[in-house]
Design an enzyme around this catalytic site. Structure first.
Site, PDB file in Angstrom:
ATOM      1  CD  GLU A  60      -2.494   1.539   2.546  1.00 58.64           C
ATOM      2  OE1 GLU A  60      -2.204   0.840   3.541  1.00 58.64           O
ATOM      3  OE2 GLU A  60      -3.274   2.501   2.581  1.00 58.64           O
ATOM      4  CE  LYS A  73      13.377  19.982 -13.511  1.00 61.42           C
ATOM      5  NZ  LYS A  73      14.533  20.325 -12.620  1.00 61.42           N
TER       6      LYS A  73
HETATM    7  N1  COA Z   1      -1.764  15.231 -13.061  1.00 58.04           N
HETATM    8  C1  COA Z   1      -1.713  14.661 -14.291  1.00 58.04           C
HETATM    9  N2  COA Z   1      -0.578  14.212 -14.855  1.00 58.04           N
HETATM   10  C2  COA Z   1       0.556  14.341 -14.149  1.00 58.04           C
HETATM   11  C3  COA Z   1       0.597  14.924 -12.862  1.00 58.04           C
HETATM   12  C4  COA Z   1      -0.627  15.383 -12.331  1.00 58.04           C
HETATM   13  N3  COA Z   1      -0.682  15.946 -11.122  1.00 58.04           N
HETATM   14  N4  COA Z   1       1.875  14.922 -12.421  1.00 58.04           N
HETATM   15  C5  COA Z   1       2.609  14.361 -13.409  1.00 58.04           C
HETATM   16  N5  COA Z   1       1.804  14.013 -14.422  1.00 58.04           N
HETATM   17  C6  COA Z   1       2.174  13.355 -15.662  1.00 58.04           C
HETATM   18  C7  COA Z   1       3.314  14.020 -16.390  1.00 58.04           C
HETATM   19  O1  COA Z   1       2.875  15.016 -17.267  1.00 58.04           O
HETATM   20  C8  COA Z   1       3.932  12.855 -17.116  1.00 58.04           C
HETATM   21  O2  COA Z   1       3.224  12.570 -18.299  1.00 58.04           O
HETATM   22  P1  COA Z   1       3.977  12.096 -19.636  1.00 58.04           P
HETATM   23  O3  COA Z   1       4.681  10.817 -19.262  1.00 58.04           O
HETATM   24  O4  COA Z   1       2.870  11.916 -20.611  1.00 58.04           O
HETATM   25  O5  COA Z   1       4.936  13.185 -19.966  1.00 58.04           O
HETATM   26  C9  COA Z   1       3.713  11.691 -16.145  1.00 58.04           C
HETATM   27  O6  COA Z   1       2.624  12.057 -15.322  1.00 58.04           O
HETATM   28  C10 COA Z   1       4.900  11.409 -15.283  1.00 58.04           C
HETATM   29  O7  COA Z   1       5.476  12.620 -14.843  1.00 58.04           O
HETATM   30  P2  COA Z   1       6.818  12.665 -14.012  1.00 58.04           P
HETATM   31  O8  COA Z   1       7.634  13.848 -14.437  1.00 58.04           O
HETATM   32  O9  COA Z   1       7.489  11.325 -14.079  1.00 58.04           O
HETATM   33  O10 COA Z   1       6.246  12.881 -12.533  1.00 58.04           O
HETATM   34  P3  COA Z   1       6.747  13.936 -11.440  1.00 58.04           P
HETATM   35  O11 COA Z   1       8.232  13.816 -11.278  1.00 58.04           O
HETATM   36  O12 COA Z   1       6.207  15.266 -11.734  1.00 58.04           O
HETATM   37  O13 COA Z   1       6.047  13.348 -10.143  1.00 58.04           O
HETATM   38  C11 COA Z   1       4.162  13.459  -8.614  1.00 58.04           C
HETATM   39  C12 COA Z   1       4.628  13.188 -10.062  1.00 58.04           C
HETATM   40  C13 COA Z   1       2.652  13.171  -8.535  1.00 58.04           C
HETATM   41  C14 COA Z   1       4.906  12.505  -7.680  1.00 58.04           C
HETATM   42  C15 COA Z   1       4.490  14.922  -8.292  1.00 58.04           C
HETATM   43  O14 COA Z   1       3.782  15.766  -9.139  1.00 58.04           O
HETATM   44  C16 COA Z   1       4.164  15.312  -6.851  1.00 58.04           C
HETATM   45  O15 COA Z   1       5.007  15.165  -5.975  1.00 58.04           O
HETATM   46  N6  COA Z   1       2.949  15.867  -6.615  1.00 58.04           N
HETATM   47  C17 COA Z   1       2.542  16.334  -5.304  1.00 58.04           C
HETATM   48  C18 COA Z   1       2.329  15.212  -4.320  1.00 58.04           C
HETATM   49  C19 COA Z   1       1.238  14.247  -4.752  1.00 58.04           C
HETATM   50  O16 COA Z   1       0.174  14.631  -5.202  1.00 58.04           O
HETATM   51  N7  COA Z   1       1.542  12.937  -4.583  1.00 58.04           N
HETATM   52  C20 COA Z   1       0.636  11.859  -4.944  1.00 58.04           C
HETATM   53  C21 COA Z   1      -0.332  11.506  -3.879  1.00 58.04           C
HETATM   54  S1  COA Z   1       0.414  10.666  -2.502  1.00 58.04           S
END
Ligand code: COA
Length: 122
Positions: A60, A73
């Site tokens: 989980e 990125k």
């Molecule tokens: N909504 C929709 N798509 C999203 C997204 C979001 N909030 N965040 C990232 N993506 C997409 C990216 O555009 C990318 O798409 P692509 O592969 O078509 O280019 C894909 O998801 C992966 O993106 P990536 O760069 O690998 O992810 P990241 O390093 O930005 O990390 C999170 C993603 C969610 C971990 C980051 O945005 C984060 O820390 N968010 C805040 C905390 C959170 O909400 N955590 C999850 C709940 S516990």
């Protein structure tokens, strides 16, 4: 421990609705594991914290975040791929479950998660 505390700070910034005490309690609990993504200079960029339910074969995901300056990125995808590999080889898990924030559903969908739980109900 220092990496875990840095990760706690990223989680509490990125997940503002989660009480800090709750984050610390799970993150530092022996039943939870964290995969931490480090820069070459040792700075923590993000991580995933999960609990392995080994007999049932699933984990989980409790927290998942990347520091805001490093988002979109590809690091989140890389982190998830490392975590999956670790969970499969070290914990012998076949599935991950998570209760995602509405605005993280897009990210989780791109990582192969489904809204319908495909695991056997038992
Ligand atoms: N909504 C929709 N798509 C999203 C997204 C979001 N909030 N965040 C990232 N993506 C997409 C990216 O555009 C990318 O798409 P692509 O592969 O078509 O280019 C894909 O998801 C992966 O993106 P990536 O760069 O690998 O992810 P990241 O390093 O930005 O990390 C999170 C993603 C969610 C971990 C980051 O945005 C984060 O820390 N968010 C805040 C905390 C959170 O909400 N955590 C999850 C709940 S516990």
């Amino acid at each position: 421990m220092m990496h875990l505390i840095s990760l706690k700070n990223i989680y509490s910034k990125q997940l503002p609705n989660m009480p800090k005490e709750y984050i610390v309690r799970l993150l530092l609990h022996y039943s939870h594991k964290s995969v931490v993504l480090l820069k070459r200079n040792g700075t923590v960029m993000g991580g995933i914290t999960y609990r392995a339910f080994t007999p049932q074969g699933f984990g989980e995901i409790a927290f998942c975040a990347i520091a805001s300056s490093e988002q979109v990125k590809g690091y989140g995808t890389r982190l998830m791929n490392y975590t999956k590999e670790y969970a499969v080889t070290m914990d012998h898990l076949s599935h991950f479950l998570t209760y995602a924030d509405n605005n993280a559903v897009g990210y989780f969908t791109k990582q192969g998660f489904t809204k319908e739980i495909t695991l056997d109900k038992a």
